[in-house]
Design an enzyme around this catalytic site. Structure first.
Site, PDB file in Angstrom:
ATOM      1  N   ARG A   1       0.805  -1.226   0.000  1.00 58.52           N
ATOM      2  CA  ARG A   1       0.000   0.000   0.000  1.00 58.52           C
ATOM      3  C   ARG A   1       0.838   1.277   0.000  1.00 58.52           C
ATOM      4  O   ARG A   1       1.834   1.367   0.672  1.00 58.52           O
ATOM      5  CB  ARG A   1      -0.876  -0.039   1.249  1.00 58.52           C
ATOM      6  CG  ARG A   1      -1.399   1.289   1.701  1.00 58.52           C
ATOM      7  CD  ARG A   1      -2.594   1.113   2.589  1.00 58.52           C
ATOM      8  NE  ARG A   1      -2.253   0.621   3.905  1.00 58.52           N
ATOM      9  CZ  ARG A   1      -1.955   1.421   4.924  1.00 58.52           C
ATOM     10  NH1 ARG A   1      -1.916   2.696   4.771  1.00 58.52           N
ATOM     11  NH2 ARG A   1      -1.674   0.908   6.093  1.00 58.52           N
TER      12      ARG A   1
ATOM     13  N   ARG B   1       3.494   7.015  -2.982  1.00 56.65           N
ATOM     14  CA  ARG B   1       3.577   8.355  -2.397  1.00 56.65           C
ATOM     15  C   ARG B   1       4.988   8.905  -2.195  1.00 56.65           C
ATOM     16  O   ARG B   1       5.165  10.091  -2.061  1.00 56.65           O
ATOM     17  CB  ARG B   1       2.821   8.392  -1.075  1.00 56.65           C
ATOM     18  CG  ARG B   1       1.336   8.603  -1.295  1.00 56.65           C
ATOM     19  CD  ARG B   1       0.663   9.077  -0.057  1.00 56.65           C
ATOM     20  NE  ARG B   1       0.599   8.003   0.914  1.00 56.65           N
ATOM     21  CZ  ARG B   1      -0.084   8.095   2.043  1.00 56.65           C
ATOM     22  NH1 ARG B   1      -0.735   9.176   2.350  1.00 56.65           N
ATOM     23  NH2 ARG B   1      -0.100   7.091   2.886  1.00 56.65           N
TER      24      ARG B   1
ATOM     25  N   ARG C   1      -0.859  12.360  -8.933  1.00 52.81           N
ATOM     26  CA  ARG C   1      -1.852  12.352  -7.848  1.00 52.81           C
ATOM     27  C   ARG C   1      -2.502  13.728  -7.686  1.00 52.81           C
ATOM     28  O   ARG C   1      -3.705  13.825  -7.433  1.00 52.81           O
ATOM     29  CB  ARG C   1      -1.152  11.925  -6.548  1.00 52.81           C
ATOM     30  CG  ARG C   1      -2.016  11.913  -5.308  1.00 52.81           C
ATOM     31  CD  ARG C   1      -2.932  10.701  -5.298  1.00 52.81           C
ATOM     32  NE  ARG C   1      -3.655  10.580  -4.031  1.00 52.81           N
ATOM     33  CZ  ARG C   1      -4.803  11.185  -3.786  1.00 52.81           C
ATOM     34  NH1 ARG C   1      -5.374  11.936  -4.692  1.00 52.81           N
ATOM     35  NH2 ARG C   1      -5.409  11.015  -2.612  1.00 52.81           N
TER      36      ARG C   1
ATOM     37  N   ASP D   1      -7.017  -0.210  -4.845  1.00 51.98           N
ATOM     38  CA  ASP D   1      -7.062  -0.265  -3.384  1.00 51.98           C
ATOM     39  C   ASP D   1      -8.001  -1.383  -2.973  1.00 51.98           C
ATOM     40  O   ASP D   1      -8.897  -1.767  -3.744  1.00 51.98           O
ATOM     41  CB  ASP D   1      -7.554   1.066  -2.803  1.00 51.98           C
ATOM     42  CG  ASP D   1      -7.209   1.171  -1.324  1.00 51.98           C
ATOM     43  OD1 ASP D   1      -6.107   1.615  -0.989  1.00 51.98           O
ATOM     44  OD2 ASP D   1      -8.035   0.739  -0.476  1.00 51.98           O
TER      45      ASP D   1
ATOM     46  N   TYR E   1     -13.209  -2.308   7.988  1.00 52.11           N
ATOM     47  CA  TYR E   1     -13.441  -0.932   7.508  1.00 52.11           C
ATOM     48  C   TYR E   1     -14.929  -0.642   7.359  1.00 52.11           C
ATOM     49  O   TYR E   1     -15.393   0.463   7.634  1.00 52.11           O
ATOM     50  CB  TYR E   1     -12.717  -0.709   6.171  1.00 52.11           C
ATOM     51  CG  TYR E   1     -11.215  -0.633   6.331  1.00 52.11           C
ATOM     52  CD1 TYR E   1     -10.597   0.540   6.773  1.00 52.11           C
ATOM     53  CD2 TYR E   1     -10.408  -1.740   6.069  1.00 52.11           C
ATOM     54  CE1 TYR E   1      -9.221   0.606   6.930  1.00 52.11           C
ATOM     55  CE2 TYR E   1      -9.031  -1.679   6.227  1.00 52.11           C
ATOM     56  CZ  TYR E   1      -8.441  -0.504   6.659  1.00 52.11           C
ATOM     57  OH  TYR E   1      -7.086  -0.445   6.832  1.00 52.11           O
TER      58      TYR E   1
HETATM   59  O1  CP3 Z   1       1.499  -0.908  -3.594  1.00 53.16           O
HETATM   60  C1  CP3 Z   1       0.630  -0.134  -3.968  1.00 53.16           C
HETATM   61  O2  CP3 Z   1       0.584   1.064  -3.715  1.00 53.16           O
HETATM   62  C2  CP3 Z   1      -0.388  -0.731  -4.891  1.00 53.16           C
HETATM   63  C3  CP3 Z   1      -1.698  -0.375  -4.631  1.00 53.16           C
HETATM   64  C4  CP3 Z   1      -2.282  -0.500  -3.233  1.00 53.16           C
HETATM   65  C5  CP3 Z   1      -2.895   0.606  -2.585  1.00 53.16           C
HETATM   66  N1  CP3 Z   1      -3.547   0.119  -1.493  1.00 53.16           N
HETATM   67  C6  CP3 Z   1      -2.861   2.007  -3.053  1.00 53.16           C
HETATM   68  C7  CP3 Z   1      -3.016   3.106  -2.074  1.00 53.16           C
HETATM   69  C8  CP3 Z   1      -2.481  -1.629  -2.435  1.00 53.16           C
HETATM   70  C9  CP3 Z   1      -1.945  -3.030  -2.623  1.00 53.16           C
HETATM   71  C10 CP3 Z   1      -3.318  -1.226  -1.343  1.00 53.16           C
HETATM   72  C11 CP3 Z   1      -3.844  -2.150  -0.320  1.00 53.16           C
HETATM   73  C12 CP3 Z   1      -4.474  -1.627   0.889  1.00 53.16           C
HETATM   74  N2  CP3 Z   1      -5.259  -0.504   1.015  1.00 53.16           N
HETATM   75  C13 CP3 Z   1      -4.477  -2.294   2.141  1.00 53.16           C
HETATM   76  C14 CP3 Z   1      -3.833  -3.649   2.423  1.00 53.16           C
HETATM   77  C15 CP3 Z   1      -2.378  -3.580   2.654  1.00 53.16           C
HETATM   78  C16 CP3 Z   1      -1.998  -2.925   3.956  1.00 53.16           C
HETATM   79  O3  CP3 Z   1      -1.492  -1.806   3.862  1.00 53.16           O
HETATM   80  O4  CP3 Z   1      -2.143  -3.545   5.002  1.00 53.16           O
HETATM   81  C17 CP3 Z   1      -5.215  -1.498   3.036  1.00 53.16           C
HETATM   82  C18 CP3 Z   1      -5.456  -1.788   4.502  1.00 53.16           C
HETATM   83  C19 CP3 Z   1      -5.721  -0.374   2.317  1.00 53.16           C
HETATM   84  C20 CP3 Z   1      -6.635   0.718   2.788  1.00 53.16           C
HETATM   85  C21 CP3 Z   1      -5.993   2.039   2.676  1.00 53.16           C
HETATM   86  N3  CP3 Z   1      -5.747   2.682   1.474  1.00 53.16           N
HETATM   87  C22 CP3 Z   1      -5.471   2.862   3.706  1.00 53.16           C
HETATM   88  C23 CP3 Z   1      -5.550   2.551   5.185  1.00 53.16           C
HETATM   89  C24 CP3 Z   1      -4.894   4.004   3.092  1.00 53.16           C
HETATM   90  C25 CP3 Z   1      -4.152   5.149   3.764  1.00 53.16           C
HETATM   91  C26 CP3 Z   1      -4.958   6.395   3.764  1.00 53.16           C
HETATM   92  C27 CP3 Z   1      -4.108   7.560   4.217  1.00 53.16           C
HETATM   93  O5  CP3 Z   1      -4.623   8.672   4.083  1.00 53.16           O
HETATM   94  O6  CP3 Z   1      -2.971   7.400   4.664  1.00 53.16           O
HETATM   95  C28 CP3 Z   1      -5.071   3.863   1.698  1.00 53.16           C
HETATM   96  C29 CP3 Z   1      -4.666   4.842   0.684  1.00 53.16           C
HETATM   97  C30 CP3 Z   1      -3.802   4.382  -0.410  1.00 53.16           C
HETATM   98  N4  CP3 Z   1      -3.937   3.198  -1.072  1.00 53.16           N
HETATM   99  C31 CP3 Z   1      -2.733   5.128  -1.003  1.00 53.16           C
HETATM  100  C32 CP3 Z   1      -2.251   4.331  -2.059  1.00 53.16           C
HETATM  101  C33 CP3 Z   1      -1.192   4.698  -3.030  1.00 53.16           C
HETATM  102  C34 CP3 Z   1      -2.310   6.520  -0.601  1.00 53.16           C
HETATM  103  C35 CP3 Z   1      -3.267   7.487  -1.211  1.00 53.16           C
HETATM  104  C36 CP3 Z   1      -2.670   8.835  -1.547  1.00 53.16           C
HETATM  105  O7  CP3 Z   1      -1.994   8.959  -2.571  1.00 53.16           O
HETATM  106  O8  CP3 Z   1      -2.946   9.764  -0.792  1.00 53.16           O
END
Ligand code: CP3
Length: 318
Positions: A2, A6, A15, A52, A124
């Site tokens: 995830r 960034r 973004r 996501d 969630y």
């Molecule tokens: O590796 C990658 O970036 C590929 C894509 C990917 C994203 N999310 C993109 C993302 C993957 C594989 C995920 C999985 C994901 N999303 C999980 C499982 C893995 C883990 O981390 O345990 C979970 C729990 C999520 C839910 C989620 N999405 C959260 C809690 C957040 C953070 C929100 C925040 O404001 O910090 C996200 C956002 C997210 N998903 C971002 C990305 C690139 C950041 C968004 C941004 O650019 O602001």
């Protein structure tokens, strides 16, 4: 993992043009571009599709939004009654992205598709936000198991459909993220972690028998061996909560291990991260292994640290 993007300036550039995170995920042109960025920059062996885990709640009628600085916010649900059947139409962009990335990538590189596991998505959806504690979800698991089972069953079907569609679009590998598996009450692990994963994996493999599936049951601790045995995963991705060597002892060598450099170390101390990486490679010598971080890369990570580690792994000789 995830938030892969960034820490990259070229990610932040794209973004900026898409303030709403979910519409970014559903924009093939932009999502394909950011999926390819780590490949272009570091020549990684696999491309994790930009999406996501929360696209599934969105596609079964649960409102999802990402609030800057606060993480995801969802319309909190109380039972399966309000959930819709997965809208494949809504998720069509995800499959378009996979198709296009597969075309752009050279054949020796893998496309990794993914989905959240039922329990983690339920966390969630029931609590309505992240935060890591998920008190409402944990309470429901204990006090109203049949209501919880209904939600998990609905999610299981949606996840299966989404994974099969990703495989059909050209994903070479699939990963099932159960990031909050460690919060499941122990007596409910069969019902909420192992059994749903087993059925999802069996259903995908019925259509795509050769397609490898990796599980990420984070913080399951004394449950990793049972997870591998009961679910039939081909790979086990591990977080930073364990050392690979100790888990390796209890897992069949047929199961590929994946992990688990600490993203905090990678962001803060390049030398220490290199040392830790050497330790991981040594410990995994002779095993089928995928090097990865233990969790999401941190936004303040220096891309040069990632470059250094990648080069070191490529050149590493036992
Ligand atoms: O590796 C990658 O970036 C590929 C894509 C990917 C994203 N999310 C993109 C993302 C993957 C594989 C995920 C999985 C994901 N999303 C999980 C499982 C893995 C883990 O981390 O345990 C979970 C729990 C999520 C839910 C989620 N999405 C959260 C809690 C957040 C953070 C929100 C925040 O404001 O910090 C996200 C956002 C997210 N998903 C971002 C990305 C690139 C950041 C968004 C941004 O650019 O602001």
């Amino acid at each position: 993992m995830r938030q892969a993007g960034r820490y990259l300036p070229e990610y932040r550039e794209i973004r900026k043009t898409c303030p709403d995170f979910l519409s970014f995920c559903y924009n093939p042109e932009k999502a394909v571009a950011v999926t390819m960025q780590p490949i272009s920059r570091f020549d990684m062996d696999a491309a994790v599709i930009f999406s996501d885990i929360l696209v599934i709640p969105d596609a079964i009628g649960v409102e999802v939004c990402f609030v800057a600085g606060e993480g995801p916010k969802l319309q909190a649900i109380e039972d399966a009654g309000t959930l819709q059947k997965l809208s494949s139409e809504k998720l069509t962009p995800v499959y378009t992205i996979i198709r296009q990335v597969r075309e752009l990538l050279s054949p020796e590189k893998a496309v990794i598709g993914f989905a959240g596991a039922p329990w983690t998505l339920a966390c969630y959806m029931i609590d309505g936000e992240g935060g890591g504690e998920f008190p409402k979800t944990r309470d429901m698991a204990k006090s109203d198991p049949s209501r919880m089972a209904g939600i998990v069953a609905h999610l299981e079907e949606a996840i299966t459909t989404h994974l099969i569609a990703q495989a059909g679009a050209g994903a070479d590998v699939l990963q099932l993220f159960d990031s909050w598996a460690g919060l499941v009450p122990k007596e409910a692990r069969d019902a909420l972690v192992y059994e749903p994963a087993k059925r999802i994996i069996a259903a995908v493999k019925q259509k795509f028998p050769a397609l490898p599936i990796i599980g990420f049951p984070r913080n399951l601790m004394d449950g990793y061996a049972a997870y591998v045995e009961k679910t039939g995963v081909d790979g086990l991705s591990l977080g930073t909560e364990v050392t690979l060597a100790e888990v390796a002892r209890e897992i069949s060598p047929d199961c590929v291990l994946q992990g688990n450099l600490d993203p905090i170390l990678l962001a803060s101390d390049a030398e220490a991260a290199l040392k830790e990486t050497t330790g991981i490679l040594r410990a995994m010598q002779g095993r089928r292994f995928i090097f990865n971080l233990g969790h999401g890369i941190l936004p303040h990570t220096t891309p040069a640290h990632v470059q250094k580690i990648s080069e070191m792994i490529r050149q590493w000789q036992p």
